[in-house]
Design an enzyme around this catalytic site. Sequence first.
Site, PDB file in Angstrom:
ATOM      1  CB  SER A   1      -0.894  -0.001   1.237  1.00  0.00           C
ATOM      2  OG  SER A   1      -0.119   0.346   2.370  1.00  0.00           O
ATOM      3  CE  LYS A   2      -1.682   6.421  -3.148  1.00  0.00           C
ATOM      4  NZ  LYS A   2      -3.150   6.261  -3.033  1.00  0.00           N
ATOM      5  NE  ARG A   3       0.488   0.826   6.095  1.00  0.00           N
ATOM      6  CZ  ARG A   3       1.216  -0.247   6.337  1.00  0.00           C
ATOM      7  NH1 ARG A   3       2.356  -0.166   6.964  1.00  0.00           N
ATOM      8  NH2 ARG A   3       0.784  -1.436   5.947  1.00  0.00           N
TER       9      ARG A   3
END
Length: 492
Positions: free
Chosen positions: A254-256
């Site tokens: 994910s974006k993390r």
Amino acid sequence: MSVRVRYAPSPTGMQHIGGVRTALFNYFFARANNGTFILRVEDTDQERSTDEALQDLYDTLAWLGVKWDEGPLVGGPHGPYIQSERFSIYQEYAEKLVADGKAYRCYCTPQRLETLREEQVAAKSKQQGYDRHCRNLGESERHALEQAGTPSVIRLKVPLEGKTTFHDVLMGDITRRNDDVSPDPVLLKSDGFPTYHLANVIDDHMMGITHIMRAQEWIPSGPLHILLYEAFGWEPPMYCHLPMVMGKDGQKLSKRHGSTSVRDFREKGYLPEALINYVSMVGWSYDGEREFFRPDELCELFSLEKISKAPGIFDYKKLDWYNGMYIRQKSDEELATLLMPYMVRSGFMAPDAGPQEFARIVSLVPLVKERLKVLGDIVDMTRFLFTDIEAPAPEELLPKKQDAATTLEALRRALVIITGMQGSEDAVVEERLGAIAEELGIKLNGVFMPIRVAVTGSQVSPPLLDSIRLLGLDKTVARLERAISILQNEVA
Ligand code: GLU
Ligand code: ZN
């Protein structure tokens, strides 16, 4: 039987690395088997689907060089390939299930369902979800509701007993008790919109799909889909659920973790070949050894048997490594063409730059090729050539553990050498600059680093003397003089 596979994204966001890997595996599998690769747009969730996401889907596949044989824009014998254009088909088939006694109309109001849910929660009841209230409505009751024009949905009659098994090429048999499958899920909503399950199963059947390759997160839907195939009296396709793409911490990517949309990777300057090669190695291998595969090789060599069951870890560093490799395989002209848009976007060159500017980039390429991780790196590496770089702060000019006075002296001596370097071999100039270090009793870096920062504004640039030649002696001397005066102020 000839292979027919599909990529069936919902256009609700930018194409994600995981989705694109699904697309690629389907595409390579089709090509390796002389099969057909179909693109189908699953936009039944009209609220979340956007035109921008649809455009991004097309752009992404085009950039990757993935061509679909049937689908939107190109058509085909089983179209339309956009689900929102097929609603009448789903309605017809849902009605057919009702007529065959495999599905039924449910007239429950949203309020009734909400109250039911609250009661189940309050009672901590094991039975969650719909209570099948309308499954056994009497004929006259049903008739009356219809007469009154009561809105209704169509629900599948999930068998109350027994089990459902589906076979997955990778995972083997997956069995679920029917009373564990969602209680009579909605197939058709009251506004005539199909749910994902209905549209997905009907389309896979009508489009003659032979193998379903999709992310493992869809496994829970498997038994329900099998029940739908049974209700229709259709043969289900083969299933091959693909391992998830995880970040290094074992969580879904994910974006993390960093960029996840292909658009981001593309803008930063990853090459499609590199992305395709690396993404294909996340969850698939050829022989566990070989790491380099061009797209056309994957089209030949890809096989289902070599897909791994375990989740794949997406390693950004490894992708950078692949990208660097593919960058270095380009000719100088090819690379210059790819770099040009970055030069234009950063304002270094005009959008209508001509052959002369292009030649200038070509001449830069050999100096940066080894150092580029992504195409976008060219901007910071060559900014000093195209803009009047800002004056460095005094501390930026100072190598570790070297004071301003010593650095100032080194730069003064370097200025003399560089001013007179015209006509001398690089090696000779380098030697003379190196001698300064010896005279002052400092490291080589104590001389070269401040020159580099003074001239290019950065510690990473093409090789120093090349940088100086590219910039020209006048500008170089001016920047060295500026740095000298900055340090003078420090020392004074
Ligand atoms: N529209 C679904 C998705 O976005 C397709 C799942 C499937 O391939 O069946 O993932
Ligand atoms: Zn009901």
